[in-house]
Design a protein around this motif. Sequence first.
Motif, PDB file in Angstrom:
ATOM      1  N   HIS A  88       5.718  -3.244  -0.225  1.00  0.00           N
ATOM      2  CA  HIS A  88       4.572  -2.709  -0.958  1.00  0.00           C
ATOM      3  C   HIS A  88       4.233  -1.437  -0.197  1.00  0.00           C
ATOM      4  N   HIS A 113       0.118   4.051  -4.606  1.00  0.00           N
ATOM      5  CA  HIS A 113      -1.187   3.774  -5.222  1.00  0.00           C
ATOM      6  C   HIS A 113      -1.912   5.038  -5.693  1.00  0.00           C
ATOM      7  N   HIS A 148       5.680   2.447  -6.977  1.00  0.00           N
ATOM      8  CA  HIS A 148       4.402   1.794  -6.675  1.00  0.00           C
ATOM      9  C   HIS A 148       3.556   2.434  -5.581  1.00  0.00           C
TER      10      HIS A 148
HETATM   11 ZN   LIG Z   1      -0.095  -2.223  -5.120  1.00  0.00          ZN
END
Ligand SMILES: [Zn+2]
Length: 248
Positions: A239, A118, A116
């Motif tokens: 994240h 970006h 993940h």
């Molecule tokens: Zn994200």
Amino acid sequence: MNPTRRDAMGAAIALTVGSPFAPVRAAEPKLTLATFDAEVTIPIGHPCMGGGIAPAKEIVDPLLAHGFVLSGAGKPVVFVALDWCEIRNGAYDLFRNAVAKAVGTEPVRVMLCALHQHDAPIVDLEAQQLLEKHKARGAICDLAFLEKAVSRVADAAKTCLKTARPVTHIGTGEAKVEKVASNRRYLDESGKVQYNRTSASRDPKVRAGEEGTIDPLLKTLSFWNGDTPLCGLSAYATHPMSYYGKAG
Ligand SMILES: [Zn+2]
């Protein structure tokens, strides 16, 4: 213990005593493990984050797939993690089916993850097909590139089987990670719930707020051949970004 169970055990003991053979334990599974890597860097101009940010204009770091194949307990189990943002819908099936076929296992035994980042692709087979069908201007991903990346990862998984080594030990470990992850929801000094922490918060006050409820542990599963480490798999929930959108 119920009577039925006791009877069954009594019968088993009698059978063992009466047998000319010493009782033996079922054979331990003989595990082997092989690791693989494949490059899955997007071409220049490919959408990043599904088109949510600027397309790739420079390759600063290559995007890689890392994985391993664990054999010896039923059909092989494959783990593979990609430096991609997301792998959605039919693209997920495409990947798992190809890797499973390459190593002779079932798709359900292939665990596929996107880490993940970006500045990396989101691949979604059906969404891109819909865009193309309706001649839309935007794009989520390049399907020809997706196919190439899938076959590169599947080939790497197959080729690595030749380098499989016996697993003699399995290790587990965990440690607390500090000042990396934080919850988007947290309590401010007055005890009020705040929801103003985003993917790349710049406000120092927001950044300095309490971390909130998180799982702070990084957990590692390791596979060994004697004293030689074969593979370490670490998991930590976050994240993972501090900046993004630079198209590289
Ligand atoms: Zn994200």
